[in-house]
Structures are given as C-alpha cells and as structure tokens.
Design an enzyme around this catalytic site. Structure first.
Site, short mmCIF file in Angstrom:
data_model
loop_
_atom_site.label_atom_id
_atom_site.label_comp_id
_atom_site.label_asym_id
_atom_site.label_seq_id
_atom_site.Cartn_x
_atom_site.Cartn_y
_atom_site.Cartn_z
N TYR A 23 -36.13 35.73 61.51
CA TYR A 23 -35.77 36.45 62.74
C TYR A 23 -34.35 36.10 63.15
O TYR A 23 -33.97 34.92 63.16
CB TYR A 23 -36.73 36.05 63.87
CG TYR A 23 -36.39 36.68 65.19
CD1 TYR A 23 -36.98 37.88 65.59
CD2 TYR A 23 -35.45 36.10 66.05
CE1 TYR A 23 -36.66 38.47 66.79
CE2 TYR A 23 -35.12 36.69 67.26
CZ TYR A 23 -35.73 37.87 67.63
OH TYR A 23 -35.40 38.46 68.81
N GLU A 52 -31.38 43.16 67.32
CA GLU A 52 -32.48 42.34 66.83
C GLU A 52 -32.83 42.71 65.39
O GLU A 52 -33.10 43.88 65.11
CB GLU A 52 -33.71 42.52 67.72
CG GLU A 52 -34.86 41.59 67.37
CD GLU A 52 -36.05 41.80 68.29
OE1 GLU A 52 -36.57 42.94 68.36
OE2 GLU A 52 -36.46 40.84 68.95
#
Ligand code: ADP
Ligand code: MG
Length: 397
Positions: A119, A207
């Site tokens: 991530y 993101e």
C-alpha cells in the site's frame, strides 16, 4: 474531483510510474477488438466507477454473472464477454452504499503475476501542514482496517516542501514497504514520480492499493485512485477534461454550474445559508435539535437574486427535503435581496414543505417586510436557535 482508475494510471504513466498496458471499453460492441489489442495470456477486466472495493463487490443484475468488478480472463474473447456483462450493470461495493453505481466504462488490462501486495498513498497531512506518504506492507486490503488492527505496519513519511523527496525520504518509504534490490530502486523512482505528479497537478489524494512486487522483483501500480483539489482545477484544464459527470450527483453538478457550494446529505431539512462557517453551525444546530440536514449549501457572500433562486430550486428538487431553513446573515449580502430571491423561487417552483426564514444583518427590516407582506406561508425566526427549533418542529409535526 475524482477520476477513474484508468485515467489515473495514464496520468501516472506520463510521470514514469510502472503501469500495465490496458484498453478502455466504452461500449459492448468494441469489447472484443479492444481486448485483442492486448497480448495475454492473462487479461483483467475492471469496472470503472468512482469507488473502491470493486474486487469484493457484487452486481445487482444476475446477467452480470458471477464475481465482482475485477475479473480474470484467459482469452481475449472471455475478457470481452466479461466486459460486456459488466457494462450498464450496477456494481455494489462497501464504498458505493446499497444503491450501487452503474458501470459505464470497463478497463481491460494485462494480468500481472503478484508476489506481494503493498500500500502506498500520498495526501495532504493537515496536522503536519505537509504532503505525506503513507506506506504499508499490507496492501490489497482496507487500509483503515490495517490502521486499526496493526498500526505498526503503517509508516507515515512527511515531505519538507522546500526540499521535496530527498534520498532519506525515499529510503524511509521503501524500507516501510520492505522493498529490496531492483524493487527498492524502482520504488524510490516511483516515490519521486508520485510526488511530482501530486504537487504539479494539485492532487488532494493519491492512493495505490495495491502496489505489487512481481516474481522478477519489478514493481507495478495495480490500482490507482486520485482526487484533485477542486479549488485548483481552474489551472488544470487537462484534468478537468477527465471529469465524468455521470459519477456525480446531478444536483451537485447543477450547483457547481451556478457557483454554489452544495453537498447533498441524507437528512430531511434543506438548508440555505451564506458562509461556510454559518452553514456548518446551522447543520450542527439542526442535529442538536434532533433532525438531520439534507444538504450543506453556501450561497456565498455576494449572491445575487438569481443565485438565491437557483439555490432554492436545487434544495426543493431533492425529494428527501421535508422542510427548509433559510439562515442568512446579511453582510455584503443584503437581506432584502435574499428575501426577493426566496419569493421569486417559490413563485417559480412552488412550496410544498414548511419554510423557516431567519434573516439578520444588512437591510434586515426590509427583508422581513418583503417576506411578511408576501402571501407566502413562511415561519419567521429571530435567531439561529429559534429557527432550528421551529423547522424541526414543523417537520416532525
Ligand atoms: P478494488 O480496490 O476496487 O477492489 P483493485 O484494482 O485493487 O480494485 O483490484 C482488486 C484486486 O484484484 C487486487 O488487489 C489484485 O489482487 C487483483 N488485480 C487487479 N488488477 C490486476 C491485474 N492487472 N493483474 C492481476 N491481478 C489484478
Ligand atoms: Mg484497490
């Protein structure tokens, strides 16, 4: 403003980020030809909606077939079939709510061999007053859950604006992701590319979930979610072109055309207020007296009669609105202008729900007079508290 995954990937690719090849399918007829542009052997078919959690989502219509909004295919024909199955159907994910979102575009991309899912995101950390990277080895899942259950697996690395991404910053992030060798080198390059894209394009959030490491130790951006600061869009016409109006609330689009700050909410009391602070206070006090606001609406400091009329029309077109509270402090804006705007709007669209008006400030007497002399069924209020109590009572009966 949000954009689709495929648009975000194209943008990041132009900054040098490693992204797979893909094609966008806008209608079913072109699905097969488009899928054949990719060599295979693995195709991934991805529904494009402005919401995450697509992989674990489901379609409302049984014709969309088994599986969520991200599906693997072993041939171009199969990929095309999946794309056709998704187009026009309603995808429900944890982020869309029960009503789901209609899929108008499907992205088909080369399938990747995944060894690890990581991530990586970039955001404006308001507490630090800086852009910061958030990195975690726990990719592919809900980062909020990671933050809750294993916060030690998330690292936050702020960037000093005067220095940009230094070697130290890049190193910290890559360590947080536990990248080594080639992957670490590519990771550092990616961090610099993301920072450049983020700042140059005035992003609000970027993101990548997941960022993957492949068996050959190369990395790839597998999913990308980007949103932009709406106040800076005027200087990015290229970004503005990426806007997909079908993803936005029709009332919010109408409001933005008239330069009104409007956000639709789930409650039943429509609010027309001037100034963001007063709008927030109005919403708070409505809640305080036991009801829920149907919207946030700031008509701005120098609103004209036309703008007020339009604002009123927007509020009344929301079927959830069971009562309206107009709360205006006339500073630059004059109370009589507001009063005239409200009257004009009611004449045009009619009024089928209770309306409470609270005016204060410049020309307040004139404003009240206009309202009181009209044949409108308006409940007038003296202050914010009085106004909130009256509208809540009128709605609850
Ligand atoms: P969402 O976050 O909306 O569910 P993602 O793009 O993150 O959508 O996809 C969900 C999962 O599907 C990823 O975590 C990954 O495991 C898999 N996936 C997505 N794209 C690819 C791809 N190109 N190749 C292989 N697997 C993929
Ligand atoms: Mg994802």
């Amino acid at each position: 403003m949000n954009i689709h995954e495929y648009q975000a990937k194209e943008l990041l690719k132009s900054y040098g980020a490693p992204v797979a090849n893909g094609v966008i399918v806008l209608n079913a007829d072109e699905a097969e030809a488009k899928a054949k542009e990719l060599p295979g052997p693995l195709w991934v078919v991805k529904a494009q909606i402005h919401a995450g959690g697509r992989g674990k989502g489901h379609f409302k219509e049984p014709e969309a077939g088994e599986g969520g909004g991200v599906r693997l295919a072993r041939s171009a024909e199969e990929a095309a079939e999946q794309a056709r199955a998704m187009l026009g159907k309603t995808l429900v994910t944890v982020q869309t709510g029960e009503e789901g979102k209609q899929v108008g575009r499907v992205y088909i991309e080369e399938g990747a061999d995944i060894e690890k899912e990581l991530y990586l995101s970039v955001l404006v950390d308001r507490a630090l007053g800086k852009v910061a990277f958030i990195a975690s080895t726990e990719g592919g899942m809900d980062i909020e859950a990671v933050a809750e259950e294993t916060p030690e697996k998330i690292v936050t690395v702020p960037v000093e604006p005067s220095q940009g991404v230094t070697d130290e910053v890049a190193e910290k992030i890559v360590q947080g992701l536990k990248l080594e060798g080639t992957a670490a080198e590519e990771g550092k390059k990616l961090v610099r590319a993301l920072y450049k894209a983020f700042t140059e394009k005035d992003m609000a959030m970027l993101e990548i979930n997941p960022l993957i490491v492949m068996p050959d130790n190369h990395i790839r951006v597998l999913d990308a979610k980007v949103s932009f600061d709406p106040n800076a869009l005027f200087r990015h016409p290229d970004i503005l072109e990426l806007r997909d109006l079908s993803e936005e609330d029709p009332l919010e689009i109408r409001a933005s055309e008239h330069d009104l700050s409007y956000v639709k909410l789930d409650g039943n009391i429509g609010c027309m207020v001037n100034g963001a602070g007063l709008a927030m206070a109005t919403m708070d006090i409505i809640k305080h007296y036991g009801a829920e606001p149907a919207n946030f609406l700031d008509v701005g400091g120098g609103a004209t009669k036309e703008k007020v009329t339009e604002a009123f029309k927007i509020i009344t077109s929301d079927p959830g609105v069971e009562g309206i509270l107009v709360n205006i402090f006339g500073g630059i804006m004059k109370c009589d202008v507001i009063a005239e705007g409200v009257l004009a709007a009611v004449k045009e669209v009619g009024l089928s729900v209770p309306l409470v008006v609270r005016l204060e400030g410049t020309n307040v007497e004139k404003g009240k007079e206009i309202i009181n002399n009209s044949d409108l069924d308006v409940i007038s209020a003296d202050d914010l508290e009085d106004a909130a109590q009256k509208i809540v009572k009128a709605v609850k009966g």
